[in-house]
Motif scaffolding. Structure first.
Motif, PDB file in Angstrom:
ATOM      1  N   GLN A 158     -10.453  -9.654   2.289  1.00 19.13           N
ATOM      2  CA  GLN A 158     -10.764  -8.087   2.150  1.00 19.13           C
ATOM      3  C   GLN A 158     -10.161  -7.773   0.696  1.00 19.13           C
ATOM      4  OE1 GLN A 158      -9.359  -5.931   5.585  1.00 19.13           O
ATOM      5  NE2 GLN A 158     -10.890  -6.748   6.890  1.00 19.13           N
ATOM      6  N   ALA A 159     -10.649  -6.817  -0.036  1.00 23.75           N
ATOM      7  CA  ALA A 159     -10.254  -6.613  -1.401  1.00 23.75           C
ATOM      8  C   ALA A 159      -9.628  -5.052  -1.529  1.00 23.75           C
ATOM      9  CB  ALA A 159     -11.464  -6.747  -2.491  1.00 23.75           C
ATOM     10  N   PHE A 160      -8.829  -4.902  -2.406  1.00 24.12           N
ATOM     11  CA  PHE A 160      -8.204  -3.514  -2.590  1.00 24.12           C
ATOM     12  C   PHE A 160      -7.496  -3.564  -4.047  1.00 24.12           C
ATOM     13  CE2 PHE A 160      -7.484  -5.097   1.618  1.00 24.12           C
ATOM     14  CZ  PHE A 160      -7.863  -4.144   2.509  1.00 24.12           C
ATOM     15  N   LEU A 161      -7.759  -2.351  -4.548  1.00 25.95           N
ATOM     16  CA  LEU A 161      -6.803  -1.971  -5.678  1.00 25.95           C
ATOM     17  C   LEU A 161      -5.336  -2.144  -5.078  1.00 25.95           C
ATOM     18  CD1 LEU A 161      -8.432   1.200  -7.284  1.00 25.95           C
ATOM     19  CD2 LEU A 161      -8.135  -1.221  -8.322  1.00 25.95           C
ATOM     20  N   ARG A 162      -4.672  -2.624  -5.806  1.00 27.22           N
ATOM     21  CA  ARG A 162      -3.215  -3.052  -5.494  1.00 27.22           C
ATOM     22  C   ARG A 162      -2.381  -1.627  -4.916  1.00 27.22           C
ATOM     23  NH1 ARG A 162       1.437  -6.191  -8.723  1.00 27.22           N
ATOM     24  NH2 ARG A 162       3.349  -5.792  -7.482  1.00 27.22           N
ATOM     25  N   GLU A 163      -2.622  -0.526  -5.769  1.00 29.22           N
ATOM     26  CA  GLU A 163      -1.771   0.468  -5.398  1.00 29.22           C
ATOM     27  C   GLU A 163      -2.356   1.351  -3.992  1.00 29.22           C
ATOM     28  OE1 GLU A 163      -4.607   1.723  -8.884  1.00 29.22           O
ATOM     29  OE2 GLU A 163      -3.167   0.001  -8.269  1.00 29.22           O
ATOM     30  N   VAL A 164      -3.714   0.996  -3.796  1.00 35.70           N
ATOM     31  CA  VAL A 164      -4.152   1.843  -2.389  1.00 35.70           C
ATOM     32  C   VAL A 164      -3.810   0.860  -1.348  1.00 35.70           C
ATOM     33  CG1 VAL A 164      -6.558   1.659  -1.244  1.00 35.70           C
ATOM     34  CG2 VAL A 164      -6.314   2.559  -3.761  1.00 35.70           C
ATOM     35  N   LEU A 165      -3.544  -0.426  -1.429  1.00 28.22           N
ATOM     36  CA  LEU A 165      -3.310  -1.256  -0.381  1.00 28.22           C
ATOM     37  C   LEU A 165      -1.599  -0.999   0.059  1.00 28.22           C
ATOM     38  CD1 LEU A 165      -3.746  -3.186   1.895  1.00 28.22           C
ATOM     39  CD2 LEU A 165      -3.420  -5.144   0.464  1.00 28.22           C
ATOM     40  N   GLU A 166      -0.834  -0.889  -1.431  1.00 26.35           N
ATOM     41  CA  GLU A 166       0.446  -0.637  -1.149  1.00 26.35           C
ATOM     42  C   GLU A 166       0.869   0.648  -0.543  1.00 26.35           C
ATOM     43  OE1 GLU A 166       2.455  -3.402  -4.695  1.00 26.35           O
ATOM     44  OE2 GLU A 166       1.866  -1.331  -5.128  1.00 26.35           O
ATOM     45  N   ASP A 167       0.018   1.741  -0.835  1.00 24.05           N
ATOM     46  CA  ASP A 167       0.132   3.051  -0.549  1.00 24.05           C
ATOM     47  C   ASP A 167      -0.067   3.097   1.000  1.00 24.05           C
ATOM     48  OD1 ASP A 167       0.929   4.064  -2.929  1.00 24.05           O
ATOM     49  OD2 ASP A 167      -1.065   5.127  -3.276  1.00 24.05           O
ATOM     50  N   ALA A 168      -1.057   2.294   1.434  1.00 20.59           N
ATOM     51  CA  ALA A 168      -1.361   2.247   3.065  1.00 20.59           C
ATOM     52  C   ALA A 168      -0.269   1.649   3.801  1.00 20.59           C
ATOM     53  CB  ALA A 168      -2.845   1.772   3.169  1.00 20.59           C
ATOM     54  N   HIS A 169       0.267   0.514   3.224  1.00 23.46           N
ATOM     55  CA  HIS A 169       1.420  -0.112   3.884  1.00 23.46           C
ATOM     56  C   HIS A 169       2.680   0.943   4.091  1.00 23.46           C
ATOM     57  CE1 HIS A 169       0.298  -4.333   5.125  1.00 23.46           C
ATOM     58  NE2 HIS A 169      -0.815  -4.011   4.200  1.00 23.46           N
ATOM     59  N   ARG A 170       2.823   1.626   2.816  1.00 26.53           N
ATOM     60  CA  ARG A 170       3.789   2.674   3.054  1.00 26.53           C
ATOM     61  C   ARG A 170       3.650   3.565   4.100  1.00 26.53           C
ATOM     62  NH1 ARG A 170       4.544   1.518  -2.571  1.00 26.53           N
ATOM     63  NH2 ARG A 170       2.996   2.740  -3.246  1.00 26.53           N
ATOM     64  N   ALA A 171       2.446   4.158   4.131  1.00 26.19           N
ATOM     65  CA  ALA A 171       1.886   5.282   4.979  1.00 26.19           C
ATOM     66  C   ALA A 171       2.181   4.666   6.580  1.00 26.19           C
ATOM     67  CB  ALA A 171       0.695   5.640   4.659  1.00 26.19           C
ATOM     68  N   ALA A 172       2.017   3.215   6.558  1.00 26.72           N
ATOM     69  CA  ALA A 172       1.805   2.855   8.116  1.00 26.72           C
ATOM     70  C   ALA A 172       3.260   2.283   8.569  1.00 26.72           C
ATOM     71  CB  ALA A 172       1.035   1.661   8.082  1.00 26.72           C
ATOM     72  N   ALA A 173       4.326   2.463   7.379  1.00 24.90           N
ATOM     73  CA  ALA A 173       5.637   2.071   8.220  1.00 24.90           C
ATOM     74  C   ALA A 173       6.292   2.931   9.169  1.00 24.90           C
ATOM     75  CB  ALA A 173       6.627   2.212   6.722  1.00 24.90           C
ATOM     76  N   GLY A 174       6.525   2.044  10.301  1.00 24.65           N
ATOM     77  CA  GLY A 174       7.067   2.428  11.384  1.00 24.65           C
ATOM     78  C   GLY A 174       6.015   3.005  12.371  1.00 24.65           C
ATOM     79  N   ASP A 175       4.826   2.759  12.040  1.00 28.31           N
ATOM     80  CA  ASP A 175       3.707   3.282  12.785  1.00 28.31           C
ATOM     81  C   ASP A 175       3.466   2.218  14.016  1.00 28.31           C
ATOM     82  OD1 ASP A 175       1.236   3.931  14.087  1.00 28.31           O
ATOM     83  OD2 ASP A 175       0.283   4.256  12.094  1.00 28.31           O
ATOM     84  N   ARG A 176       3.446   2.671  15.337  1.00 32.19           N
ATOM     85  CA  ARG A 176       3.358   1.818  16.300  1.00 32.19           C
ATOM     86  C   ARG A 176       1.937   1.323  16.668  1.00 32.19           C
ATOM     87  NH1 ARG A 176       7.953   3.863  20.704  1.00 32.19           N
ATOM     88  NH2 ARG A 176       9.813   3.866  19.257  1.00 32.19           N
ATOM     89  N   VAL A 177       0.852   2.066  16.115  1.00 28.29           N
ATOM     90  CA  VAL A 177      -0.254   1.554  16.273  1.00 28.29           C
ATOM     91  C   VAL A 177      -0.849   0.285  15.585  1.00 28.29           C
ATOM     92  CG1 VAL A 177      -2.703   2.221  16.171  1.00 28.29           C
ATOM     93  CG2 VAL A 177      -0.977   3.923  16.467  1.00 28.29           C
TER      94      VAL A 177
END
Length: 226
Positions: A158-177
């Motif tokens: 799966q391919a991403f702009l780096r900043e988009v994937l990094e932002d998604a990971h930051r947003a998911a930090a602590g997410d239990r889903v």
């Protein structure tokens, strides 16, 4: 991503180290990834207990200098995050791939990278779903039958702009889903994901039957798989 266990393969080692036609799945995956001219840097995220074995595989590759090996985390999301931290400063497009889909051809990598560079920040490969799919509740009762025409089985890379994937990971930090893929993290953070044509060779090797099928594919079309 080389951290998956080989339990359903009956293997006593991580899946990426299981042999396919005499070579580890990881060796096949690296060969096909680096056959794509756009892939300049590879980060292999490995199980912490098998770092030396994975490093030996990486060092045996003709482009060993372009391959880094880092330990993974407790979850898939943690492991991808570890890979992101190991990127070079100029790695602008990121491909996240499972070593279990080790026959994904170089042409698939190229198709994904071109889609990102054409303006789509998150792109995944998908293939049509041949079966009728039912959504069910915990008791097994059918809730809905989504139209098959709108469904795709999603593969990697799966391919991403780096900043988009990094932002998604930051947003998911602590997410239990639990996220089963990185596109899901982008979707949850409000991003748009494009599906492009996948490839039958990007099958996921999970069981011994999958391994046997991959063996046959290599015998029938060894060059198409590279």
């Amino acid at each position: 991503m080389a951290g998956g266990q080989g339990t359903r393969l009956g293997a006593a080692q991580p899946k990426a180290l299981v042999a396919l036609a005499g070579e580890p799945l990881l060796t096949h995956a690296l060969r096909r990834a680096t056959a794509c001219p756009d892939v300049r840097h590879v980060v292999v995220v490995a199980p912490s207990g098998h770092l030396d074995e994975v490093r030996d595989i990486a060092q045996a590759h003709p482009r060993a200098d372009d391959i880094d090996v880092v330990p993974g985390g407790a979850t898939r999301t943690d492991s991808v995050a570890a890979g992101l931290r190991a990127l070079h400063a100029d790695d602008g497009v990121v491909l996240v791939h499972d070593a279990a889909r080790c026959l994904a051809p170089a042409a698939l990598y190229t198709r994904l990278v071109r889609a990102v560079r054409s303006g789509h920040p998150a792109v995944v490969p998908g293939v049509p779903v041949p079966d009728t799919i039912k959504a069910v509740d915990d008791a097994g009762r059918v809730l809905a039958t989504p139209p098959r025409e709108s469904l795709r089985a999603i593969q990697t890379p799966q391919a991403f702009l780096r900043e988009v994937l990094e932002d998604a990971h930051r947003a998911a930090a602590g997410d239990r889903v639990r996220a089963t893929d990185d596109a899901g993290l982008v979707e949850r953070s409000g991003g748009h994901v494009l599906v492009v044509e996948g490839d039958p060779l990007a099958l996921k090797i999970t069981t011994s039957a999958d391994l046997a099928l991959a063996e046959r594919l290599l015998e029938e079309q060894p060059y198409a798989a590279s």
